[in-house]
Design a protein around this motif. Structure first.
Motif, PDB file in Angstrom:
ATOM      1  N   ALA B  67       0.834  -1.203   0.000  1.00 50.26           N
ATOM      2  CA  ALA B  67       0.000   0.000   0.000  1.00 50.26           C
ATOM      3  C   ALA B  67       0.867   1.251   0.000  1.00 50.26           C
ATOM      4  CB  ALA B  67      -0.930  -0.015   1.219  1.00 50.26           C
ATOM      5  N   GLU B  68       1.914   1.235   0.822  1.00 48.06           N
ATOM      6  CA  GLU B  68       2.781   2.413   0.898  1.00 48.06           C
ATOM      7  C   GLU B  68       3.521   2.641  -0.420  1.00 48.06           C
ATOM      8  OE1 GLU B  68       6.138   4.459   3.776  1.00 48.06           O
ATOM      9  OE2 GLU B  68       6.126   2.277   3.568  1.00 48.06           O
ATOM     10  N   GLN B  70       2.515   1.756  -3.252  1.00 49.77           N
ATOM     11  CA  GLN B  70       1.511   1.914  -4.307  1.00 49.77           C
ATOM     12  C   GLN B  70       1.787   0.989  -5.488  1.00 49.77           C
ATOM     13  OE1 GLN B  70       1.612   6.347  -4.597  1.00 49.77           O
ATOM     14  NE2 GLN B  70      -0.484   6.194  -3.817  1.00 49.77           N
TER      15      GLN B  70
END
Ligand SMILES: [Zn+2]
Lengths: 222, 352
Positions: B67-68, B70
């Motif tokens: 998630a970080e 992306q």
């Protein structure tokens, strides 16, 4: 298709079809070396599964897995964790759910399905728990969802006391040295079909971590 | 493969579950879940507790890192994992997960050395990194002095600790002084008001007689005993024990040995560069003394940000990324956790 993984005793990896047919079955009986062998067994199982049910000679096709089933023990922790970590990572890679299964349930299903016409008496799956102990779970028949009926939870007992413990439950002793990967997958398939997937977040450790609390400071003397 | 590979690295050698994602030399995520708090009540890292924590932390950490960064797992070009050295049961969790992830995604797997990973962390700072360099890696798990001629092909072990790691020594002295775990920051706090020259504690492996065979090796058990004895004797005779003075003098002994040996290695090998790594680099006194004495010796010191010095997955991904960009083949799936993997083995199970 369901991928089944268990490292509670040896290392077992299997793939079954939606109708339960076994497409791949790769296993190592080594009670150690789970981390060494797990990748090779997974790769082998995926290759085999692409060719259809065992014995089929079709051209390879994509292995469309729907779930990853994993044995949550009981079993020696260090090896057990390898299979669970692998199952979670594999499922994450495919974006599919993990179905946790009690490893003894898979062994029990193997016993119950070995001869479909036999009337299997109440029995206990007995596995090595190291440290001069066994782990056992007592089962009695199969229920309407095709899952083994558990009479006790998984329990640790001193090796010398196992027969007395099983006599208490009037259970026959079934020593188990292999948890078949296909049975792990089949228990999961039946649990999913019946909406009875258990929420086993943690492995069935049965023992607390081995730690010594720090005592008072030791004197070093002169 | 693209020139700048997208690599996900998994690190589980001690008590940090590290997931890192890098693209080439660019850091996209350095996600760390630590079980340090769980170990605090035992006064040190308990292997079984660490392994249990890794299993629980892995999947959430991978998801958080993606998630970080992306990116999705489908974007990943290669998976990297620490094979060793470290705690066997802890390493196995990462190895099992990394192998399964690689097979699941159909991507290559690079199994690498944790210590060389610490050196690779420096690449992620974005600065131009020059070799050869001497590297001093100090943590609760290791104390190693290395000569790095080439990150992916030539790392030499100059010396290492013969007994405790430096970080362990801090934990043990903290206990003697009645300070909590982890000892590093506690000793630092206590030492801030103490006199580092109040007590002359021994410098391990620094006598002339040690120089022939153990010039670059370390030993902290003698120092630990000396501190314990000093405290006991003062307590027994009713003399006051100044915790700040003991802490500062102990820290000075550790720092002195580490910096002296590292700069000696630079001088003897004609290498004007020193890289610091490992969690104990958080110790400000160590950084200050290293910088001050290195400057006097004409040695340039590199210290990556602390989040890249402590154990992390980004450094593992960074090392694999360098291996890929230099054309190295992937590892096979046939390797395990190697708790004593020598630093000269940069990548394990290389396919031929
Ligand atoms: Zn480290």
């Amino acid at each position: 298709m369901i991928l089944g993984i268990d490292t509670s005793l040896g290392t077992a990896v299997a793939v079954i079809d939606d109708d339960g047919a076994v497409r791949a079955d790769a296993a190592s009986a080594d009670a150690l070396g789970h981390a060494e062998i797990i990748g090779t067994l997974l790769a082998t199982a995926m290759t085999d599964a692409a060719h259809g049910p065992i014995g089929a000679t079709g051209a390879p096709e994509a292995v469309a897995l729907t779930h990853v089933a994993v044995g949550m023990g009981p079993g020696p922790f260090t090896g057990l964790r390898v299979g669970i970590a692998a199952a979670r990572a594999f499922a994450l890679g495919r974006g599919i759910p993990v179905v946790p299964v009690r490893s003894h349930d898979a062994a029990a299903l193997a016993v119950l399905l070995a001869d479909p016409f036999a009337d299997v008496p109440r029995f206990a799956v007995v596995t090595d728990a190291r440290r001069k102990e066994f782990a056992f779970t007592v089962y009695d028949g199969i229920d309407d969802d095709g899952l083994p009926m558990r009479v006790t939870e998984a329990t640790l007992v001193k090796r010398d006391d196992i027969d007395a413990a099983l006599a208490e439950h009037s259970a026959e002793r079934r020593d188990t040295t292999v948890i078949p990967g296909a049975m792990v997958a089949l228990v999961a398939a039946r649990a999913v079909a019946a909406g009875r997937v258990e929420d086993l977040g943690e492995p069935l450790y049965l023992r607390a971590p081995d730690v010594t609390m720090p005592g008072p400071r030791k004197k070093v003397g002169q | 493969m693209t020139r700048e590979p997208l690599v996900l690295g998994i690190e589980t050698s001690c008590d940090e579950t590290g997931i890192g994602i890098v693209r080439g030399r660019t850091l996209l995520s350095n996600t760390i879940a630590s079980s340090m708090d769980e170990h605090a009540r035992y006064g040190g890292v308990v292997p079984e507790v660490a392994a249990r924590a890794h299993l629980e932390a892995l999947q959430p950490a991978i998801e958080a890192a993606l998630a970080e960064a992306q990116v999705t797992l489908a974007d990943i070009d290669a998976v990297a994992v620490t094979s060793g050295p470290g705690l066997a049961g802890a390493l196995m969790v990462g190895v099992g997960a990394a192998k399964a992830l690689a097979v699941s995604l159909g991507r290559p797997l690079y199994a690498v050395n944790h210590l060389v990973g610490h050196i690779a962390a420096d690449i992620l700072t974005g600065d131009e990194v020059e070799y050869p360099t001497v590297a001093l890696l100090v943590s609760g798990g290791h104390t190693s002095l290395l000569l790095v001629r080439d990150l992916v092909s030539d790392v030499e072990l100059l010396g290492e600790t013969m007994d405790d790691a430096a970080g362990e020594a801090f934990d043990k002295i903290a206990r003697i002084l009645g300070l909590p775990y982890p000892g590093g920051p506690e000793i630092d706090r206590a030492a801030s008001t103490g006199d580092p020259n109040a007590i002359r504690f021994p410098r391990g492996m620094s006598r002339a007689s040690d120089m022939a065979e153990h010039r670059y090796d370390f030993s902290f058990s003698g120092l630990k005993t000396a501190v314990a004895r000093w405290v006991e004797q003062h307590e027994a005779t009713g003399q006051p024990v100044s915790v700040p003075d003991v802490a500062a003098s102990f820290r000075e002994a550790v720092v002195d040995v580490l910096v002296t040996k590292a700069l000696d290695a630079c001088a003897r090998h004609g290498v004007p560069r020193l890289l610091l790594g490992g969690g104990v680099i958080a110790n400000k006194r160590l950084r200050d003394v290293a910088l001050e004495r290195a400057e006097a010796a004409g040695v340039a010191v590199r210290i990556p940000p602390l989040s890249l010095c402590t154990d992390n997955g980004a450094m593992i991904a960074a090392l694999a990324s360098e291996l890929i960009m230099s054309g190295r083949p992937a590892s096979t799936l046939a390797f395990g956790a190697d708790s004593t993997l020598p630093v000269t083995t940069i990548q394990v199970a290389t396919s031929s």
